[in-house]
Design an enzyme around this catalytic site. Structure first.
Site, PDB file in Angstrom:
ATOM      1  N   CYS A 233       1.008  -0.328  13.206  1.00  5.23           N
ATOM      2  CA  CYS A 233      -0.458  -0.087  13.184  1.00  5.23           C
ATOM      3  C   CYS A 233      -0.644  -0.545  14.626  1.00  5.23           C
ATOM      4  CB  CYS A 233      -1.251  -0.678  11.953  1.00  5.23           C
ATOM      5  SG  CYS A 233      -0.752  -2.302  11.566  1.00  5.23           S
TER       6      CYS A 233
ATOM      7  N   ASP B 193      10.966  -6.871   1.081  1.00 10.60           N
ATOM      8  CA  ASP B 193      10.105  -7.502   2.423  1.00 10.60           C
ATOM      9  C   ASP B 193      10.781  -8.737   2.512  1.00 10.60           C
ATOM     10  OD1 ASP B 193       7.293  -6.808   3.711  1.00 10.60           O
ATOM     11  OD2 ASP B 193       7.941  -9.085   3.676  1.00 10.60           O
TER      12      ASP B 193
ATOM     13  N   ASP C 202      16.296 -10.121   4.648  1.00 10.27           N
ATOM     14  CA  ASP C 202      15.963 -10.057   5.986  1.00 10.27           C
ATOM     15  C   ASP C 202      16.315  -8.406   6.267  1.00 10.27           C
ATOM     16  OD1 ASP C 202      15.942  -9.601   8.416  1.00 10.27           O
ATOM     17  OD2 ASP C 202      16.981 -11.313   9.125  1.00 10.27           O
ATOM     18  N   GLY C 203      15.386  -7.453   6.600  1.00  9.12           N
ATOM     19  CA  GLY C 203      15.671  -6.148   6.557  1.00  9.12           C
ATOM     20  C   GLY C 203      16.608  -5.874   7.676  1.00  9.12           C
TER      21      GLY C 203
ATOM     22  N   ASP D 128       8.033   0.275   8.072  1.00  9.45           N
ATOM     23  CA  ASP D 128       6.970   0.119   8.462  1.00  9.45           C
ATOM     24  C   ASP D 128       6.835  -1.319   8.866  1.00  9.45           C
ATOM     25  OD1 ASP D 128       3.979   0.642   8.669  1.00  9.45           O
ATOM     26  OD2 ASP D 128       3.579  -0.224   6.913  1.00  9.45           O
TER      27      ASP D 128
ATOM     28  N   GLY E 146       0.575  -1.220  -0.172  1.00 12.30           N
ATOM     29  CA  GLY E 146       0.025   0.119   0.015  1.00 12.30           C
ATOM     30  C   GLY E 146       0.868   1.343   0.009  1.00 12.30           C
TER      31      GLY E 146
HETATM   32  C1  LIG Z   1       3.150  -3.950   8.576  1.00  9.70           C
HETATM   33  S1  LIG Z   1       3.789  -4.783   7.439  1.00  9.70           S
HETATM   34  C2  LIG Z   1       4.216  -3.922   5.980  1.00  9.70           C
HETATM   35  C3  LIG Z   1       2.794  -3.088   5.156  1.00  9.70           C
HETATM   36  C4  LIG Z   1       3.549  -2.463   4.001  1.00  9.70           C
HETATM   37  N1  LIG Z   1       4.573  -1.566   4.358  1.00  9.70           N
HETATM   38  C5  LIG Z   1       2.070  -1.761   3.579  1.00  9.70           C
HETATM   39  O1  LIG Z   1       1.988  -0.743   3.406  1.00  9.70           O
HETATM   40  O2  LIG Z   1       1.548  -2.544   2.505  1.00  9.70           O
HETATM   41  C6  LIG Z   1       5.145  -5.303   7.791  1.00  9.70           C
HETATM   42  C7  LIG Z   1       5.993  -6.423   6.886  1.00  9.70           C
HETATM   43  O3  LIG Z   1       7.232  -6.537   7.457  1.00  9.70           O
HETATM   44  C8  LIG Z   1       7.708  -7.897   6.661  1.00  9.70           C
HETATM   45  N2  LIG Z   1       8.815  -8.214   7.769  1.00  9.70           N
HETATM   46  C9  LIG Z   1       8.946  -8.964   8.783  1.00  9.70           C
HETATM   47  N3  LIG Z   1      10.029  -9.223   9.244  1.00  9.70           N
HETATM   48  C10 LIG Z   1      10.821  -8.405   8.594  1.00  9.70           C
HETATM   49  C11 LIG Z   1      12.315  -8.562   8.283  1.00  9.70           C
HETATM   50  N4  LIG Z   1      13.154  -8.874   9.260  1.00  9.70           N
HETATM   51  N5  LIG Z   1      12.532  -7.729   7.357  1.00  9.70           N
HETATM   52  C12 LIG Z   1      11.908  -7.056   6.254  1.00  9.70           C
HETATM   53  N6  LIG Z   1      10.581  -7.254   6.017  1.00  9.70           N
HETATM   54  C13 LIG Z   1      10.107  -7.950   7.233  1.00  9.70           C
HETATM   55  C14 LIG Z   1       6.431  -8.687   6.830  1.00  9.70           C
HETATM   56  O4  LIG Z   1       6.568  -9.712   6.162  1.00  9.70           O
HETATM   57  C15 LIG Z   1       5.180  -7.656   6.494  1.00  9.70           C
HETATM   58  O5  LIG Z   1       4.936  -7.601   5.199  1.00  9.70           O
END
Ligand SMILES: C[S@@+](CC[C@H](N)C(=O)[O-])C[C@H]1O[C@@H](n2cnc3c(N)ncnc32)[C@H](O)[C@@H]1O
Length: 402
Positions: free
Chosen positions: A328, A222, A255-256, A273, A204
């Site tokens: 959120c 992601d 992995d972020g 986010d 989004g």
């Molecule tokens: C709140 S959601 C993001 C929503 C997105 N920004 C949007 O607006 O549609 C959090 C995301 O972080 C990802 N995530 C979880 N651990 C992560 C990591 N270690 N590195 C990168 N992404 C990660 C999850 O797969 C998930 O898609």
């Protein structure tokens, strides 16, 4: 005990009111024999009752009622669609919340700038909102004129119809919690910027960033491969193939938390986010719920993961670059505490000084549309409210000084 019974009764009532739950959010009831005694939605409500009644005090009952009611959506317009979606939605009574702003904003801004000269009251970590104030960074002038998000007026809970594809197969709008757009606006992307969207799926906010049409290079990441595939699918439904094939857009699935090992001191803007307890989802859907028993460990590790992601985002930004942390959830531990720790860790472990950027000009501008928490000591938060049922969305902006 009485509170628990009340809670269950209310939950049952909410579930009975299926007409208020959007069709796409409805979950088929399980057979009585296999139905769990403590569904994750009830566990989430118990947890929130315990934590948020303390954190929000007398505000919690009304926030709780809003969280348990149908949320409001916004329609983020797709500039690449050929259909006259804007006029169609305006005819239905919607308005673009980005242009329908509070007219007092310009009068209020000088006061805020004056306040920025006052030394802030510091907490134990030496961090205060006022000590990091820079109201000028987010004047309305910095908002992209290309982003449009339509919402029904305050108190109007009309639902949007699903978007239709145009002659090229591109959808006219993306339905999202309109408050989710605020972190993208707060990021303040400007012409020629290199931007990293560290946790981007399902996309989004990436869609919103691309609508600005001003980014020189966008890296979208992601950790989840399946969610990254979903993000790709979303992008192909909204953007021409040529734009997606452009070298200016990179989609990765790393992995972020390890980003600092890949690229440091690089991006003008970084959106972090993070995954969180997704409070609204956790109260409404048992499927894929972070409060399910088997995900307890994952839920408890969230603040540490959030901190590592924010640290990686800070490292990835260039000196004078800006980082926007968002969630959120209403949770103080996942919001302000994470930011406080990151500021200290950045200074002590990496020699990076960061400053908190004041987002009050932005919240002031959109206070007609959203209900913002009053007096957070760090960052800003959209709090769910029956008349404006968006959020929760927490955001805090940091600027690297070194
Ligand atoms: C709140 S959601 C993001 C929503 C997105 N920004 C949007 O607006 O549609 C959090 C995301 O972080 C990802 N995530 C979880 N651990 C992560 C990591 N270690 N590195 C990168 N992404 C990660 C999850 O797969 C998930 O898609």
């Amino acid at each position: 005990m009485a509170l628990l019974l009340d809670t269950r009764l209310l939950l049952r009532k909410v579930k009975d009111l299926r007409c208020f739950i959007p069709r796409r959010n409805r979950v088929k009831e399980k057979w009585a024999v296999t139905r769990t005694k403590h569904p994750p939605t009830s566990l989430a409500l118990q947890h929130f009752d315990a934590i948020y009644s303390n954190q929000l005090g007398p505000q919690w009952p009304s926030v709780r009622a809003a969280l348990l009611s149908e949320r409001k959506y916004g329609a983020l317009l797709n500039n690449f669609s050929h259909d006259p979606v804007l006029t169609e939605l305006e005819d239905l009574g919607c308005r673009d919340f980005l242009t329908d702003t509070d007219t007092e904003v310009s009068a209020a801004q000088p006061d805020m700038e004056q306040e920025s000269e006052v030394a802030g009251v510091e907490d134990a970590s030496g961090i205060s909102k006022k000590s990091g104030i820079d109201g000028q960074q987010l004047s309305p002038l910095h908002l992209s004129p290309h982003i449009k998000c339509l919402v029904f007026p305050r108190g109007d809970i009309t639902r949007f119809k699903p978007a239709r594809p145009d002659v090229c197969g591109l959808l006219g709008y993306y339905l999202m919690d309109a408050a989710s757009l605020l972190p993208c606006l707060a990021l303040g992307v400007q012409e020629g910027h290199n931007v990293l969207d560290l946790c981007a799926a399902p996309g989004g906010k990436t869609l919103a960033l691309l609508q600005t049409e001003s980014i020189a290079y966008l890296c979208v990441n992601d950790a989840s491969v399946s969610r990254t595939m979903r993000l790709r699918k979303v992008l192909t439904s909204y953007f021409p193939k040529l734009l997606l094939a452009d070298e200016k857009l990179r989609i990765t699935s790393f992995d972020g938390t390890k980003w600092g090992e890949i690229e440091r001191n690089t991006f003008d803007r970084v959106l972090v986010d993070v995954p969180c307890t997704t409070d609204r989802h956790s109260l409404m859907e048992d499927d894929n719920n972070i409060f399910s028993k088997i995900r307890t460990g994952e839920r408890r590790r969230l603040p540490q993961l959030q901190l590592e992601l924010l640290m990686a985002g800070i490292e990835a930004a260039c000196p004078s670059g800006e980082i926007l942390y968002s969630t959120c959830t209403l949770s103080h531990i996942q919001n302000q505490s994470v930011v406080e720790q990151a500021i200290v860790l950045a200074r002590e472990n990496h020699g990076i000084q960061v400053q908190v950027v004041d987002l009050r000009p932005l919240t002031h501008m959109f206070r007609k549309t959203f209900h913002f928490a009053a007096d957070l000591h760090l960052g800003e938060m959209v709090v769910p409210h029956m008349a404006a049922n968006f959020g929760p969305i927490y955001m805090c902006k940091l600027r690297r000084l070194t």
